[in-house]
Scaffold this active site. Structure first.
Site, mmCIF file in Angstrom:
data_model
loop_
_atom_site.group_PDB
_atom_site.id
_atom_site.type_symbol
_atom_site.label_atom_id
_atom_site.label_comp_id
_atom_site.label_asym_id
_atom_site.label_seq_id
_atom_site.Cartn_x
_atom_site.Cartn_y
_atom_site.Cartn_z
ATOM 1 C CD GLU A 193 -2.845 -1.003 2.482
ATOM 2 O OE1 GLU A 193 -2.594 -0.161 3.363
ATOM 3 O OE2 GLU A 193 -3.759 -1.832 2.592
ATOM 4 C CG ASP A 199 -3.773 8.398 7.943
ATOM 5 O OD1 ASP A 199 -3.869 7.169 8.020
ATOM 6 O OD2 ASP A 199 -3.870 9.029 6.871
ATOM 7 C CE1 TYR A 233 -7.121 -1.773 7.197
ATOM 8 C CE2 TYR A 233 -5.838 -1.237 5.238
ATOM 9 C CZ TYR A 233 -5.983 -1.254 6.600
ATOM 10 O OH TYR A 233 -4.984 -0.755 7.396
#
Length: 263
Positions: free
Chosen positions: A49, A60, A175
């Protein structure tokens, strides 16, 4: 079949789980991140990734936020990230590359242009964390028509009513975000994650890969053992951010990959 599909078919045939690694393109500079990137397959990484640095990375944690800022400060652009992928492809035509990030840089470039350039650079899939299924016409469906997998995130808050919507145009793999919160947060417990993975797998034939909070080979083994593989990002990005030599970063990756492959 994309390289992602081929990779999972090969891993299934070998009876192995997937180890997916994340790095931020251009962190701390293009040359260093490209050197790490080129070394990842040899360290046991099955899918890479490649983060697209962005000024407002809402999902994040501090480690990857700082990585993105370092990359931007060093002059990393979407153009340079695509060039990194193209350079990687000169020596590796097998390892899948997934660009991960936010929609703004893609929108700014123009969806059609971006997809043409990404395909030419050897990109296999996209993870765009701020585009919900309701916006599939924006990028997801055009990406799939261009031959790129569009990989969706499922989370602990994706309930049974929402899950079919999340899965409807997803391809490559799902994911699963193992914890509620940002990247690099608390470590997930396999016993807590297993029922959620089983719930998702009951609703799709796609592989389910688990990420967020995995920092040790033991954790990688435990999580991979209850899924089709695991993702490690912040632990690798942290080593890069601390200025560790490329060889040392890759040794850490190899230990994590070994744990995941035991899963």
């Amino acid at each position: 079949m994309t390289r992602i599909d081929q990779t999972f078919a090969r891993l299934r045939a070998e009876g192995r789980k997937a180890f997916v690694s994340y790095i931020m393109a251009g962190d701390p500079d293009t040359a260093t991140s490209l050197a790490v990137m080129k070394g990842l397959p040899g360290a046991g990484v099955d899918i890479i990734e490649l983060g697209m640095p962005f000024t407002d990375p809402m999902a994040d944690g501090p480690t990857i936020q700082l990585a993105g800022q370092r990359a931007l400060d060093a002059g990393q652009t979407l153009e340079k990230t695509l060039a990194m992928a193209a350079e990687f492809r000169k020596g590796d035509d097998r390892t899948p590359l997934v660009m991960m990030g936010y929609y703004n840089p893609i929108y700014s470039r123009g969806v059609d242009r971006f997809l043409t350039d990404a395909k030419a650079a050897g990109i296999d899939g996209l993870i765009v964390v701020d585009l919900p299924p309701e916006e599939d016409d924006e990028l997801c469906i055009p990406a799939q028509k261009a031959g790129l997998n569009f990989i969706r995130l499922a989370t602990p808050t994706t309930d049974d009513a929402r899950l079919p919507k999340v899965l409807q145009n997803t391809s490559g793999f799902v994911y699963y975000v193992s914890i509620t919160g940002i990247t690099g947060a608390a470590a997930p417990e396999a016993a807590d994650v297993a029922p959620e993975v089983a719930r998702i797998k009951a609703a799709t034939d796609l592989p389910v890969i688990v990420g967020f909070g995995i920092t040790t080979p033991e954790a990688a083994e435990a999580i991979a053992g209850i899924a089709d593989g695991c993702v490690v990002g912040s632990a690798i990005v942290k080593d890069i951010g601390e200025g560790r030599p490329v060889a040392e970063v890759l040794a850490r990756v190899a230990a994590l990959a070994e744990g995941a492959h035991r899963g």
